[in-house]
Scaffold this motif. Structure first.
Motif, PDB file in Angstrom:
ATOM      1  N   LEU A   1       0.831  -1.215   0.000  1.00 30.69           N
ATOM      2  CA  LEU A   1       0.000   0.000   0.000  1.00 30.69           C
ATOM      3  C   LEU A   1       0.861   1.260   0.000  1.00 30.69           C
ATOM      4  O   LEU A   1       0.625   2.186  -0.789  1.00 30.69           O
ATOM      5  CB  LEU A   1      -0.927  -0.041   1.214  1.00 30.69           C
ATOM      6  CG  LEU A   1      -2.010   1.027   1.360  1.00 30.69           C
ATOM      7  CD1 LEU A   1      -3.150   0.486   2.228  1.00 30.69           C
ATOM      8  CD2 LEU A   1      -1.493   2.314   1.993  1.00 30.69           C
ATOM      9  N   VAL A   2       1.862   1.316   0.876  1.00 32.95           N
ATOM     10  CA  VAL A   2       2.631   2.556   1.018  1.00 32.95           C
ATOM     11  C   VAL A   2       3.637   2.740  -0.116  1.00 32.95           C
ATOM     12  O   VAL A   2       4.032   3.874  -0.409  1.00 32.95           O
ATOM     13  CB  VAL A   2       3.343   2.625   2.375  1.00 32.95           C
ATOM     14  CG1 VAL A   2       2.340   2.542   3.506  1.00 32.95           C
ATOM     15  CG2 VAL A   2       4.389   1.553   2.517  1.00 32.95           C
ATOM     16  N   LEU A   3       4.044   1.659  -0.769  1.00 30.54           N
ATOM     17  CA  LEU A   3       5.018   1.785  -1.850  1.00 30.54           C
ATOM     18  C   LEU A   3       4.364   1.958  -3.216  1.00 30.54           C
ATOM     19  O   LEU A   3       5.026   2.385  -4.166  1.00 30.54           O
ATOM     20  CB  LEU A   3       5.929   0.554  -1.892  1.00 30.54           C
ATOM     21  CG  LEU A   3       7.069   0.503  -0.880  1.00 30.54           C
ATOM     22  CD1 LEU A   3       7.779  -0.843  -0.959  1.00 30.54           C
ATOM     23  CD2 LEU A   3       8.067   1.628  -1.121  1.00 30.54           C
ATOM     24  N   GLY A   4       3.095   1.604  -3.343  1.00 29.01           N
ATOM     25  CA  GLY A   4       2.434   1.662  -4.650  1.00 29.01           C
ATOM     26  C   GLY A   4       2.529   3.036  -5.283  1.00 29.01           C
ATOM     27  O   GLY A   4       2.271   4.056  -4.638  1.00 29.01           O
ATOM     28  N   SER A   5       2.876   3.050  -6.573  1.00 28.70           N
ATOM     29  CA  SER A   5       3.036   4.328  -7.269  1.00 28.70           C
ATOM     30  C   SER A   5       1.759   4.785  -7.954  1.00 28.70           C
ATOM     31  O   SER A   5       1.735   5.847  -8.565  1.00 28.70           O
ATOM     32  CB  SER A   5       4.155   4.215  -8.313  1.00 28.70           C
ATOM     33  OG  SER A   5       3.796   3.287  -9.319  1.00 28.70           O
ATOM     34  N   ASN A   6       0.705   3.982  -7.879  1.00 28.14           N
ATOM     35  CA  ASN A   6      -0.563   4.373  -8.484  1.00 28.14           C
ATOM     36  C   ASN A   6      -1.714   3.880  -7.621  1.00 28.14           C
ATOM     37  O   ASN A   6      -1.533   3.088  -6.689  1.00 28.14           O
ATOM     38  CB  ASN A   6      -0.684   3.840  -9.913  1.00 28.14           C
ATOM     39  CG  ASN A   6      -0.519   2.335  -9.991  1.00 28.14           C
ATOM     40  OD1 ASN A   6      -1.362   1.583  -9.526  1.00 28.14           O
ATOM     41  ND2 ASN A   6       0.587   1.889 -10.581  1.00 28.14           N
ATOM     42  N   PHE A   7      -2.901   4.361  -7.922  1.00 28.49           N
ATOM     43  CA  PHE A   7      -4.068   4.048  -7.109  1.00 28.49           C
ATOM     44  C   PHE A   7      -4.384   2.560  -7.092  1.00 28.49           C
ATOM     45  O   PHE A   7      -4.855   2.034  -6.074  1.00 28.49           O
ATOM     46  CB  PHE A   7      -5.289   4.814  -7.638  1.00 28.49           C
ATOM     47  CG  PHE A   7      -5.354   6.252  -7.199  1.00 28.49           C
ATOM     48  CD1 PHE A   7      -5.907   6.601  -5.981  1.00 28.49           C
ATOM     49  CD2 PHE A   7      -4.858   7.258  -8.017  1.00 28.49           C
ATOM     50  CE1 PHE A   7      -5.974   7.925  -5.581  1.00 28.49           C
ATOM     51  CE2 PHE A   7      -4.922   8.588  -7.623  1.00 28.49           C
ATOM     52  CZ  PHE A   7      -5.482   8.926  -6.398  1.00 28.49           C
ATOM     53  N   LEU A   8      -4.159   1.860  -8.196  1.00 26.08           N
ATOM     54  CA  LEU A   8      -4.569   0.463  -8.269  1.00 26.08           C
ATOM     55  C   LEU A   8      -3.656  -0.439  -7.443  1.00 26.08           C
ATOM     56  O   LEU A   8      -4.133  -1.360  -6.774  1.00 26.08           O
ATOM     57  CB  LEU A   8      -4.599  -0.010  -9.731  1.00 26.08           C
ATOM     58  CG  LEU A   8      -5.670  -1.051 -10.056  1.00 26.08           C
ATOM     59  CD1 LEU A   8      -7.045  -0.562  -9.649  1.00 26.08           C
ATOM     60  CD2 LEU A   8      -5.655  -1.388 -11.537  1.00 26.08           C
TER      61      LEU A   8
ATOM     62  N   GLY B   1      -5.601   5.487   5.825  1.00 29.21           N
ATOM     63  CA  GLY B   1      -6.430   6.591   5.344  1.00 29.21           C
ATOM     64  C   GLY B   1      -5.704   7.918   5.415  1.00 29.21           C
ATOM     65  O   GLY B   1      -5.784   8.736   4.492  1.00 29.21           O
ATOM     66  N   VAL B   2      -4.990   8.150   6.524  1.00 28.85           N
ATOM     67  CA  VAL B   2      -4.205   9.388   6.657  1.00 28.85           C
ATOM     68  C   VAL B   2      -3.126   9.436   5.583  1.00 28.85           C
ATOM     69  O   VAL B   2      -2.905  10.475   4.939  1.00 28.85           O
ATOM     70  CB  VAL B   2      -3.576   9.471   8.057  1.00 28.85           C
ATOM     71  CG1 VAL B   2      -2.752  10.747   8.195  1.00 28.85           C
ATOM     72  CG2 VAL B   2      -4.650   9.409   9.132  1.00 28.85           C
ATOM     73  N   TYR B   3      -2.447   8.308   5.382  1.00 22.44           N
ATOM     74  CA  TYR B   3      -1.398   8.250   4.359  1.00 22.44           C
ATOM     75  C   TYR B   3      -1.973   8.536   2.978  1.00 22.44           C
ATOM     76  O   TYR B   3      -1.372   9.273   2.185  1.00 22.44           O
ATOM     77  CB  TYR B   3      -0.735   6.873   4.374  1.00 22.44           C
ATOM     78  CG  TYR B   3       0.192   6.639   3.205  1.00 22.44           C
ATOM     79  CD1 TYR B   3       1.465   7.180   3.185  1.00 22.44           C
ATOM     80  CD2 TYR B   3      -0.221   5.894   2.099  1.00 22.44           C
ATOM     81  CE1 TYR B   3       2.318   6.980   2.101  1.00 22.44           C
ATOM     82  CE2 TYR B   3       0.617   5.680   1.017  1.00 22.44           C
ATOM     83  CZ  TYR B   3       1.880   6.227   1.023  1.00 22.44           C
ATOM     84  OH  TYR B   3       2.716   6.039  -0.056  1.00 22.44           O
ATOM     85  N   MET B   4      -3.140   7.980   2.675  1.00 22.43           N
ATOM     86  CA  MET B   4      -3.743   8.191   1.358  1.00 22.43           C
ATOM     87  C   MET B   4      -4.084   9.666   1.130  1.00 22.43           C
ATOM     88  O   MET B   4      -3.865  10.199   0.031  1.00 22.43           O
ATOM     89  CB  MET B   4      -4.984   7.317   1.222  1.00 22.43           C
ATOM     90  CG  MET B   4      -5.642   7.365  -0.150  1.00 22.43           C
ATOM     91  SD  MET B   4      -6.967   8.584  -0.230  1.00 22.43           S
ATOM     92  CE  MET B   4      -8.197   7.797   0.799  1.00 22.43           C
ATOM     93  N   VAL B   5      -4.616  10.320   2.154  1.00 24.08           N
ATOM     94  CA  VAL B   5      -4.926  11.746   2.018  1.00 24.08           C
ATOM     95  C   VAL B   5      -3.643  12.549   1.829  1.00 24.08           C
ATOM     96  O   VAL B   5      -3.574  13.443   0.970  1.00 24.08           O
ATOM     97  CB  VAL B   5      -5.719  12.241   3.242  1.00 24.08           C
ATOM     98  CG1 VAL B   5      -5.898  13.759   3.188  1.00 24.08           C
ATOM     99  CG2 VAL B   5      -7.081  11.566   3.298  1.00 24.08           C
ATOM    100  N   CYS B   6      -2.601  12.232   2.602  1.00 25.97           N
ATOM    101  CA  CYS B   6      -1.326  12.937   2.443  1.00 25.97           C
ATOM    102  C   CYS B   6      -0.718  12.662   1.066  1.00 25.97           C
ATOM    103  O   CYS B   6      -0.134  13.566   0.449  1.00 25.97           O
ATOM    104  CB  CYS B   6      -0.348  12.513   3.537  1.00 25.97           C
ATOM    105  SG  CYS B   6      -0.774  13.096   5.189  1.00 25.97           S
ATOM    106  N   ARG B   7      -0.843  11.451   0.581  1.00 21.54           N
ATOM    107  CA  ARG B   7      -0.311  11.110  -0.736  1.00 21.54           C
ATOM    108  C   ARG B   7      -0.984  11.930  -1.828  1.00 21.54           C
ATOM    109  O   ARG B   7      -0.369  12.246  -2.856  1.00 21.54           O
ATOM    110  CB  ARG B   7      -0.490   9.608  -0.978  1.00 21.54           C
ATOM    111  CG  ARG B   7      -0.139   9.118  -2.368  1.00 21.54           C
ATOM    112  CD  ARG B   7       1.290   9.426  -2.731  1.00 21.54           C
ATOM    113  NE  ARG B   7       2.248   8.660  -1.954  1.00 21.54           N
ATOM    114  CZ  ARG B   7       3.543   8.948  -1.907  1.00 21.54           C
ATOM    115  NH1 ARG B   7       4.018  10.015  -2.549  1.00 21.54           N
ATOM    116  NH2 ARG B   7       4.369   8.200  -1.187  1.00 21.54           N
ATOM    117  N   ASN B   8      -2.248  12.289  -1.633  1.00 20.54           N
ATOM    118  CA  ASN B   8      -2.994  13.076  -2.615  1.00 20.54           C
ATOM    119  C   ASN B   8      -3.184  14.516  -2.137  1.00 20.54           C
ATOM    120  O   ASN B   8      -4.237  15.124  -2.357  1.00 20.54           O
ATOM    121  CB  ASN B   8      -4.349  12.417  -2.880  1.00 20.54           C
ATOM    122  CG  ASN B   8      -4.209  11.064  -3.548  1.00 20.54           C
ATOM    123  OD1 ASN B   8      -3.941  10.964  -4.741  1.00 20.54           O
ATOM    124  ND2 ASN B   8      -4.397  10.001  -2.777  1.00 20.54           N
ATOM    125  N   ALA B   9      -2.144  15.061  -1.511  1.00 24.94           N
ATOM    126  CA  ALA B   9      -2.225  16.410  -0.949  1.00 24.94           C
ATOM    127  C   ALA B   9      -2.557  17.449  -2.012  1.00 24.94           C
ATOM    128  O   ALA B   9      -3.314  18.391  -1.755  1.00 24.94           O
ATOM    129  CB  ALA B   9      -0.902  16.759  -0.262  1.00 24.94           C
TER     130      ALA B   9
END
Length: 705
Positions: free
Chosen positions: A142-149, A278-286
């Motif tokens: 999850l944390v290393l993935g470079s794209n949404f999928l 969830g926090v990481y995902m929001v930060c990833r899409n800042a």
């Protein structure tokens, strides 16, 4: 850095070995050591990758492992686009920090589990470590993935593993129910996440995080004046997914019930992995979220309300793990408050410090439960510091850290969140309201955490008696295994060494984010926020967070105020649960109504049970009735109609059609009898008949004339 694909693969291999072979053949200790070795190896590779990243100027490295989905023509907002996805990993400051958190905390939890789970059956131990390794495999994906999928694969994987780990004691109904609850509630959030991913591809024609950020950076910010646009809708859908995974209102109800799993599971889920996704995902899409300020306001409001509600519930809980569970929900609310006010660096910083002190507190609670023969009710503890001094000291350090007392780690990250909330100018919410609610939550946090410490380690011992000669009756652990208990005792070194390491982290981790106000005495101020900054901006951009300025005196005043209210909460807990324990009982009796509401967690579970659960069951019953009486009735009715029609057709065929045929044959048969009598075969009869005919003809002719 080209070998970062090995980091998630290693725990995946460990899970496969323990799952396929270890359950049948490995001993308890070997299964745990194997799983821990794989996590330790992943931690080493993460440290190497982090060090190499520091030496690069761009601080971005992408590795494509394989071409996953070949190009497929799909419609986008600009026409038919090409949908293709690579299985690729990205190493940047944000993912590097998460790698260290997941592998570091995960490794310590694996070590701790060797001692904690040793009373389980041999096959159960291998199954447990298989699940732990598999969980870490999906979280690292999850944390290393470079794209949404690719992220979504890890996203769903940790959801599956949470179900397996929470319901590890599957013969215990409450544990299996909690696992199902976690799985179902997360599916609700995942529905929003999937819709957001669909909208991302339709809008931008790609699912790559960096490409999406680059494209979004050229689009207008969707302020209230501009209107609620597609970026706002994307962010709202993604946030729905985050509320499920990171337990925010209204989808937080699964997390407290997750305490039914073994304590290392609680630490792994709550501290370093799933709930921070969830926090990481929001930060990833800042970049996306900064272009949707109205949604960011929603994020901040939901976050601060979740923090406050969970903190108030934690005030009256008596189960030691449930207090920590509601504390986790509250701290996650703080992180979303930070993202909602644009402080993505502060949110990630608090995520990191929270991993240390919350893992410490959960593992410490597991040590207490282990030493108290699986007792979790704090009302049956007290005075345990003399029996388990290492656990008491390390948990006290964790409590001080989460309360926000300097110089422990929680102070620095929580202070930065409150500082940014104070400076934030809301879109719909009046200024300083978010900060005020955050401050109240900070005071409640200090109170309920030291209520836990005081009820557990101070005062008189209130637990069950034991025979000091070793003749105590058998107790029962969570899995139902009976074992002798000889009184409270310190846990083995497999469990206490991780506590000490985490305690050191809880004390020192905050120094990577010392506020700028201390620049005169600490040269490396805001180090972590500067380090993480490139992850929150599009390529070539200069700023993603709000500029914040305040006088030095004002900033120090806010810090002093936050520390003061934390100290006040600590003092109030000491007064009510150590100096005057009867005062807590008196207050509970005086405020019986609010106390009952908080004890029953605002009746949210009952509300969901009466509406969502019962409504779903009633709806399912109604659909079953329709299926049985209408759908099945129509099918069965058609069958019976066909049978009846066939019977009628049979009657008509037998008595009408066959009857007419048989009647015709009978008539012909009877008529043939008359004509058959005239055919005698005698020539004289035929001559006589001919003569009669001639005579009749002549007679008719003569009469007719």
């Amino acid at each position: 850095m080209d070998s970062i694909w090995l980091i998630p693969l290693l725990p995946g291999i460990g899970a496969a070995i323990n799952g396929l072979v270890g359950i049948r053949f490995f001993g308890k200790r070997f299964a745990g050591v194997l799983a821990s070795f794989m996590m330790g190896w992943a931690l080493w590779l993460s440290l190497v990758a982090f060090w190499e990243l520091l030496g690069t100027e761009e601080r971005f490295h992408q590795v494509t492992v394989a071409s996953w989905i070949p190009p497929i023509p799909l419609e986008t907002v600009d026409g038919i686009g090409s949908f293709s996805v690579d299985w690729s990993f990205t190493l940047d400051p944000l993912s590097a920090m998460m790698l260290l958190v997941v592998t570091g905390i995960g490794f310590l939890i694996h070590i701790y589990s060797i001692g904690y789970i040793e009373h389980e059956p041999r096959g159960g131990v291998a199954r447990f470590f298989c699940y732990l390794n598999l969980f870490c495999f999906f979280m690292l994906t999850l944390v290393l993935g470079s794209n949404f999928l690719v992220m979504f694969v890890g996203w769903e994987g940790v959801g599956l593993c949470s179900y397996l780990l929470i319901g590890y004691w599957y013969q215990k109904k409450s544990a299996s129910d909690a696992g199902k609850k976690a799985f179902i509630v997360n599916r609700i959030g995942d529905w929003g996440f999937v819709l957001g991913v669909f909208l991302v591809f339709f809008t931008f024609g790609t699912l790559d995080f960096r490409a999406v950020a680059e494209a979004a950076s050229h689009m207008p910010v969707e302020t209230a004046a501009v209107g609620f646009g597609v970026i706002s809708l994307i962010c709202l859908c993604l946030f729905v997914g985050a509320t499920g995974k990171s337990a925010q209102i209204p989808l937080y109800v699964w997390l407290p019930d997750a305490m039914e799993g073994p304590t290392p599971v609680s630490a792994l889920i709550h501290a370093a992995t799933m709930v921070t996704a969830g926090v990481y995902m929001v930060c990833r899409n800042a970049v996306l979220f900064t272009h949707a300020p109205m949604v960011m306001e929603v994020v901040a409001v939901v976050g601060v309300l979740t923090a406050l509600v969970a903190a108030t519930i934690g005030l009256v809980q008596t189960d030691i793990k449930r207090v920590l569970a509601y504390s986790t929900v509250s701290q996650l609310g703080y992180m979303f408050l930070a993202t909602g006010v644009g402080a993505f660096g502060a949110a990630a910083f608090h995520l990191m410090t929270h991993a240390f002190f919350k893992a410490l507190l959960f593992l410490g609670s597991g040590s207490v439960i282990h030493g108290m023969n699986e007792e979790q009710d704090m009302r049956r503890m007290g005075g345990l510091r003399q029996y388990m001094p290492v656990t008491a000291l390390t948990m006290a350090i964790g409590a001080v850290a989460i309360a926000g007392i300097p110089p422990f780690s929680g102070f620095f990250s929580k202070d930065e969140i409150l500082f940014r909330a104070y400076l934030h100018h809301g879109v719909f919410v009046p200024d300083k309201v978010l900060w005020g609610l955050g401050v109240v939550t900070a005071m409640l946090t200090a109170f309920y955490m030291f209520r836990l410490i005081n009820m557990t380690f101070f005062g008189a011992y209130r637990g069950p008696a034991w025979g000091h000669d070793g003749a105590e009756a058998h107790g029962h652990d969570d899995a139902g295994h009976g074992r002798a208990w000889h009184g409270p005792h310190e846990s083995p070194r497999w469990m206490t060494i991780p506590l000490v390491v985490l305690a050191v982290g809880a004390m020192l981790a905050g120094f990577v984010g010392v506020p700028i106000a201390f620049e005169a005495v600490w040269p490396w101020t805001a180090t972590i926020e500067h380090f993480l900054h490139p992850s929150f901006v599009a390529e070539g951009a200069h700023a993603a967070e709000e500029a914040h300025h305040m006088s030095l005196l004002g900033e120090l005043g806010l810090m002093a105020f936050s520390v003061l209210i934390a100290v006040g909460g600590i003092w109030f807990a000491y007064r009510n649960y150590v100096e005057r324990p009867e005062e807590a009982e008196r207050m509970a009796a005086t405020f019986a109504g609010p106390h009952r509401v908080l004890t029953n967690k605002y009746y949210v579970d009952e509300l969901y049970d009466a509406t969502v659960v019962r409504g779903t069951m009633e709806g399912a019953g109604g659909l079953w009735t329709v299926d049985r009486r209408v759908v099945d009735g129509a099918v069965n009715g058609t069958g019976w109609t066909t049978i009846a029609a066939a019977w009628v057709s049979h009657i008509l065929d037998k008595y009408v059609v066959d009857g007419l045929v048989n009647l015709t044959a009978w008539i012909c048969g009877e008529a043939s009898y008359v004509f058959r009598r005239a055919q005698t075969g005698l020539i004289q009869n035929y001559a006589f008949a001919t003569l009669l005919g001639v005579f009749a003809f002549v007679t008719w002719y003569l009469v007719a004339r």
